[in-house]
Design an enzyme around this catalytic site. Sequence first.
Site, short mmCIF file in Angstrom:
data_model
loop_
_atom_site.label_atom_id
_atom_site.label_comp_id
_atom_site.label_asym_id
_atom_site.label_seq_id
_atom_site.Cartn_x
_atom_site.Cartn_y
_atom_site.Cartn_z
N ARG A 243 1.63 7.34 -12.89
CA ARG A 243 0.34 6.70 -13.03
C ARG A 243 -0.77 7.56 -12.43
NH1 ARG A 243 4.07 2.65 -11.52
NH2 ARG A 243 4.35 1.02 -13.08
N ASP B 273 4.68 -6.11 -11.02
CA ASP B 273 5.82 -5.61 -10.25
C ASP B 273 6.50 -6.74 -9.50
OD1 ASP B 273 5.10 -2.50 -10.45
OD2 ASP B 273 3.28 -3.62 -9.96
N ARG C 198 8.60 -8.63 -11.88
CA ARG C 198 9.85 -7.90 -12.12
C ARG C 198 10.85 -8.13 -10.98
NH1 ARG C 198 6.27 -2.65 -13.83
NH2 ARG C 198 6.39 -2.89 -16.10
N HIS D 188 0.30 0.33 -6.75
CA HIS D 188 0.97 0.01 -8.00
C HIS D 188 1.50 1.34 -8.55
CE1 HIS D 188 2.03 -1.55 -11.87
NE2 HIS D 188 1.11 -0.85 -12.51
#
Length: 318
Positions: A90, A150, A153, A177
């Site tokens: 990212r 997240d 998840r 993140h």
Amino acid sequence: MSGSKLAVVGAGSVGTSLAYAALIRGSASNIALFDVNALKAEAEVLDLAHGTQFAAAAATVTGGGDIAVTEGADVVVITAGAKQAPGQTRLDLAGTNVRILEQLMPQLLQRAPDAVYVLVTNPCDVLTVAARQISGLPAERVFSSGTVLDTSRLRWLLARRAGVSVASVHASMVGEHGDTEFPVWSGATIGPVPIRDWEVDGERVFTADYLTETAREVTQAAYKVIAGKGATNYAIGLSGARIVEALLRDENAVLPVSTVLDGPYGISGVALSLPSIVGRGGVHRVLHTPMDDGELAALQHSADTLRNTMGTLGIQTA
């Protein structure tokens, strides 16, 4: 929500999935989709509009290639930016997407000066700091989706292992993140039971090795999805719609969004995800989440990683 307007900037896989999720869930009464690719945006709007009869609540869908479609939005979700490629982190996207944001934010502020701005484009933590500096908005009105996905998840994995509903799992991913994010195991529970004490058939199933592997699996989840299908879109679309609902319905929901910190845990000038109260007007308060020494060190590591990245981009962190 009567009279509420959501503007989604970017008609790529994430933006359209978020608009679709918001339509199905009844997140807003008016959904506007903007993209510089007018034909793409107009086609996506038409496709969404054709299904409004089957949505959870009455809603209108508008949009196109003119940024004026965002006029008067209560919430603006920014998904526009370069797409993360297989093997790319990212943070690798940072420079390109900061430049895109520099062009977008002033135009959006002219049309939606009172909106709350939610960044979904990656790296969302870096872009949150950039967006705040470009816009001059207070931290509570410009933040990112952070580790909301997240955390989902994580809870899904834990629920599957424990044999309970996801709603019964109370655990959060925090920090960046990205690759330095981590779960706060010291406060994680299933119902009232500490995660490490949970038993299945008289045996504790959340061993240290299992928790370590679960944390790794969450951190690597996006890379796995991207490698297989080229993008993550459905789950981030749903989690983005959830954030929008917390804002428009003034829920005061606790969500691990990413805001620019000013003092918590001795950290300032960088955006990190921590459980926060989200309601009308934005982030009302970042909660002080108890952490053990290892978790506090991990949070500082996340902050240092982001600070180093922003330094290479010339973004001030103080």
